[in-house]
Design an enzyme around this catalytic site. Structure first.
Site, PDB file in Angstrom:
ATOM      1  N   ALA A 106     113.628  -2.768  77.354  1.00  0.00           N
ATOM      2  CA  ALA A 106     113.590  -3.635  78.536  1.00  0.00           C
ATOM      3  C   ALA A 106     112.327  -3.376  79.336  1.00  0.00           C
ATOM      4  O   ALA A 106     112.065  -2.243  79.732  1.00  0.00           O
ATOM      5  CB  ALA A 106     114.814  -3.392  79.412  1.00  0.00           C
ATOM      6  N   HIS A 139     101.524  -4.162  91.556  1.00  0.00           N
ATOM      7  CA  HIS A 139     102.117  -2.828  91.366  1.00  0.00           C
ATOM      8  C   HIS A 139     101.246  -1.759  92.006  1.00  0.00           C
ATOM      9  O   HIS A 139     100.092  -2.015  92.347  1.00  0.00           O
ATOM     10  CB  HIS A 139     102.279  -2.514  89.869  1.00  0.00           C
ATOM     11  N   LYS A 143      99.993   2.625  88.042  1.00  0.00           N
ATOM     12  CA  LYS A 143     100.575   1.968  86.859  1.00  0.00           C
ATOM     13  C   LYS A 143      99.528   1.872  85.750  1.00  0.00           C
ATOM     14  O   LYS A 143      98.410   1.444  85.982  1.00  0.00           O
ATOM     15  CB  LYS A 143     101.093   0.571  87.227  1.00  0.00           C
TER      16      LYS A 143
END
Ligand SMILES: NC(=O)c1ccc[n+]([C@@H]2O[C@H](COP(=O)([O-])OP(=O)(O)OC[C@H]3O[C@@H](n4cnc5c(N)ncnc54)[C@H](OP(=O)(O)O)[C@@H]3O)[C@@H](O)[C@H]2O)c1
Length: 241
Positions: A106, A139, A143
């Site tokens: 996911a 973000h 990241k």
């Protein structure tokens, strides 16, 4: 449904790893940490009651981890992968593991994102060709992957829905959809899909306010996958969307 008792956590020292440990403590679930540096090392001796492996690490760790799991004798624990920016080689390793155990990948564990993706698929399929689509993702500065895995999933959703509904001959080709990535301060995660056409504009936005939303989703997925047959699963299967 079998009880989630003992989780083997890969990436325990990271931002998400810490969040998963906090949630496990609140729920009385024990955590075994998997060493990832200088290389992946599974716990030895292997804890007999590991219900599931949850991974929040990085692409290069997963192939090693899957290889180590496959070296063990069955039963093979179910695997929940939350790491994003997976290479083709890593996906091949995961697919190999799905022959032995249930495995869920996911790019985002939140329910809100699963609903957003369903809305985006509907909008892309129903809005006429004249509508243009763009994706903005924001973000935190640390990241690693760019664009985010979620933005990439949204892009695929738009492409698939447009191809299915309009074919490749539309005025707006699926290739023209772009992702705009911003890296700012400590933003946990924002995804915005803009669909603009003659005289109107549709904006669909999801904002994650904290990381615990992902940890809760990962536990939900981990609980769900414990009862599943070997194979590859996604959050849509968990949420039934
Ligand atoms: N699916 C979702 O809902 C969701 C939500 C949030 C984040 N994510 C994804 O989850 C992953 C982790 O995010 P994060 O913010 O927790 O990252 P992070 O804070 O950088 O943590 C990454 C973890 O992986 C380990 N690691 C990284 N590179 C390694 C390497 N080359 N060799 C060995 N170990 C390595 C780190 O170990 P060290 O501490 O030793 O560096 C750390 O434990 C990312 O891919 C992120 O995009 C997914």
């Amino acid at each position: 449904m079998p009880k989630l008792e003992n989780i083997l956590l890969v990436g325990a020292s990271g931002r998400m790893g810490n969040c998963v440990q906090t949630l496990a403590q609140e729920r009385g679930i024990s955590i075994q940490k998997c060493t990832t540096r200088p290389c992946v090392q599974l716990p030895s001796p292997w804890p007999s009651d590991v219900s599931v492996v949850i991974d929040f690490s990085c692409d290069s760790v997963i192939g090693q981890m899957v290889a180590k799991l496959l070296e063990r004798r069955p039963p093979f624990p179910p695997l929940v992968v939350g790491t994003t920016g997976l290479s083709n080689d890593t996906m091949e390793s995961i697919k190999l593991y799905t022959q032995r155990a249930a495995c869920l990948v996911a790019s985002n564990f939140s329910l809100g994102i699963a609903i957003l993706r369903a809305c985006v698929r509907l909008a892309a399929a129903k809005l006429p060709d004249a509508f243009e689509a763009e994706i903005i993702e924001i973000h935190h500065r640390h990241k690693r992957d760019i664009p985010s895995g979620t933005a990439q999933s949204l892009l695929n959703d738009i492409r698939d829905a447009q191809m299915l509904s309009h074919g490749a001959s539309g005025e707006t080709t699926p290739e023209s959809v772009k992702i705009h990535s911003l890296r700012m301060a400590s933003v946990v995660g924002e995804h915005q899909v803009i669909l603009a056409g003659p005289g109107e504009q549709l904006r669909l936005v999801h904002q994650a306010e904290n990381r615990s939303v992902f940890a809760h989703g990962a536990f939900h997925a981990a609980q769900w996958i414990c009862g599943q047959n070997p194979g590859l699963y996604h959050m849509e299967d968990v949420f039934g969307i």
